[in-house]
Scaffold this active site. Structure first.
Site, PDB file in Angstrom:
ATOM      1  N   PRO A 194       3.646   5.268   4.547  1.00  0.00           N
ATOM      2  CG  PRO A 194       5.606   6.334   4.067  1.00  0.00           C
ATOM      3  CD  PRO A 194       4.349   5.934   3.453  1.00  0.00           C
ATOM      4  CD  GLU A 195      -1.325   5.107   8.406  1.00  0.00           C
ATOM      5  OE1 GLU A 195      -1.922   5.521   9.405  1.00  0.00           O
ATOM      6  OE2 GLU A 195      -1.656   4.081   7.795  1.00  0.00           O
ATOM      7  CG  HIS A 245      12.157   2.722  -8.521  1.00  0.00           C
ATOM      8  ND1 HIS A 245      11.271   3.210  -9.453  1.00  0.00           N
ATOM      9  CD2 HIS A 245      12.252   1.389  -8.764  1.00  0.00           C
ATOM     10  CE1 HIS A 245      10.841   2.214 -10.213  1.00  0.00           C
ATOM     11  NE2 HIS A 245      11.422   1.104  -9.814  1.00  0.00           N
ATOM     12  NE  ARG A 290       1.341   3.452  -6.140  1.00  0.00           N
ATOM     13  CZ  ARG A 290       0.185   3.284  -5.523  1.00  0.00           C
ATOM     14  NH1 ARG A 290       0.137   2.682  -4.348  1.00  0.00           N
ATOM     15  NH2 ARG A 290      -0.925   3.739  -6.064  1.00  0.00           N
ATOM     16  NE  ARG A 345     -16.686  18.108   6.766  1.00  0.00           N
ATOM     17  CZ  ARG A 345     -15.360  17.989   6.661  1.00  0.00           C
ATOM     18  NH1 ARG A 345     -14.579  18.633   7.496  1.00  0.00           N
ATOM     19  NH2 ARG A 345     -14.840  17.238   5.728  1.00  0.00           N
TER      20      ARG A 345
END
Length: 291
Positions: free
Chosen positions: A2-3, A113, A133, A172
């Site tokens: 999920p974003e 889970h 997970r 960067r």
DNA sequence: ACCGCACCCTGAGCGC
DNA sequence: TGCGCTCAGGGTGCGG
């Protein structure tokens, strides 16, 4: 998995299920690093609390409770937050799925889970947090307790600007893709939408961040907002595990332009989409459209 | 301060 | 059938 878009769709659809209700008996699995707050303490301290609202910060959900406490949830890669009324094969293991005739899926049965089961004092549906997970996180914050996890988040991806990305990218050495995935720079970005935004902006993911121009940073910020807004409209991306709290799939996976399309033709120019590891994450781009 | 990498965990898919 | 390998939408913590 999920974003930002998936977390935002989850927030919008779980809020009506929770807000205004008072938590009752809480069930959890055992101690693990999934629980930043020990599960025994969660069970003790959540009961009797009334839910005042559900907010989002980057990919975190913040459940506001009475007395100023709040419950922090992060879905990690495979986290699923849903109502006990939800019905979806994505909420079952493959064996459970195979054993079940498609037309007779009954009530969701919490499995090993399902790490958090929120029941309420009324007889309405439970709220469940399942995560195969266990990369997800649960933390209870006391009233006024600061969260270092939230505090270090950068600007929300839906509010990002080219100026900020440009400024953060100077000096960067990392690839622009890695910089965009950095949650202290852009909060809520993830692998799918970063690849999609880079494609729309015409910027190659492997380019050094400091070599991206200001104009390109502006395009990147706009593209990120555009793909995320569109994904929220379509209910997010259901690629393997994601389901909305009501059990429905998202639709954005059908609108992907590059993510997980390695070898397939670019939708703009027909050149095969390339897949390459950048910053330990698989990245997808069109070698012709993105420079 | 920054960067790359190992690691946290489980399951699916693939070649043999 | 089974084995071993790779891959997966995320994030932290370490040493250099």
């Amino acid at each position: 998995m999920p974003e930002l878009p998936e977390v935002e769709v989850t927030r919008r659809r779980i809020a009506p299920v929770m807000v205004g209700r008072t938590l009752g008996r809480i069930r959890t699995t055992g101690d693990s690093y999934f629980f930043l707050t020990p599960p025994a303490r969660l069970r003790r301290q959540l009961a009797g609390r009334r839910v005042g609202g559900v907010e989002r910060r980057g990919k975190y959900l913040v459940v506001l409770l009475d007395g100023g406490k709040c419950l922090l949830l992060h879905l990690g890669m495979t986290g699923q937050l849903f109502s006990s009324l939800a019905r979806s094969p994505r909420l079952l293991s493959a064996t459970a799925r195979a054993a079940l005739a498609p037309d007779r899926q009954t009530a969701f049965e919490p499995d090993e889970h399902t790490h958090l089961q929120l029941r309420f004092e009324d007889t309405g549906p439970d709220v469940l947090f399942r995560d195969v997970r266990k990369f997800g996180k649960v933390q209870l914050l006391a009233a006024g307790e600061p969260s270092e996890r939230l505090d270090k988040l950068g600007i929300d991806a839906l509010e990002s600007t080219g100026d900020e990305i440009f400024q953060a990218s100077r000096k960067r050495k990392v690839a622009i893709k890695s910089l965009l995935l950095d949650q202290t720079v852009v909060a809520g970005s993830g692998n799918i939408y970063t690849d999609e935004a880079l494609f729309l902006a015409g910027v190659r993911p492997g380019r050094g961040a400091s070599r991206v121009t200001h104009a390109e940073c502006v395009r990147l910020a706009e593209a990120m907002k555009q793909v995320m807004r569109r994904s929220i409209e379509t209910g997010g991306s259901s690629i393997s595990d994601y389901v909305a709290p009501d059990g429905s799939d998202g639709g954005y996976q059908d609108e992907r332009r590059v993510y997980a399309r390695g070898g397939e033709p670019c939708l703009s120019c027909g050149t095969p989409i390339r897949r390459k590891i950048i910053g330990q994450r698989s990245s997808h781009y069109c070698p012709r459209c993105q420079r």
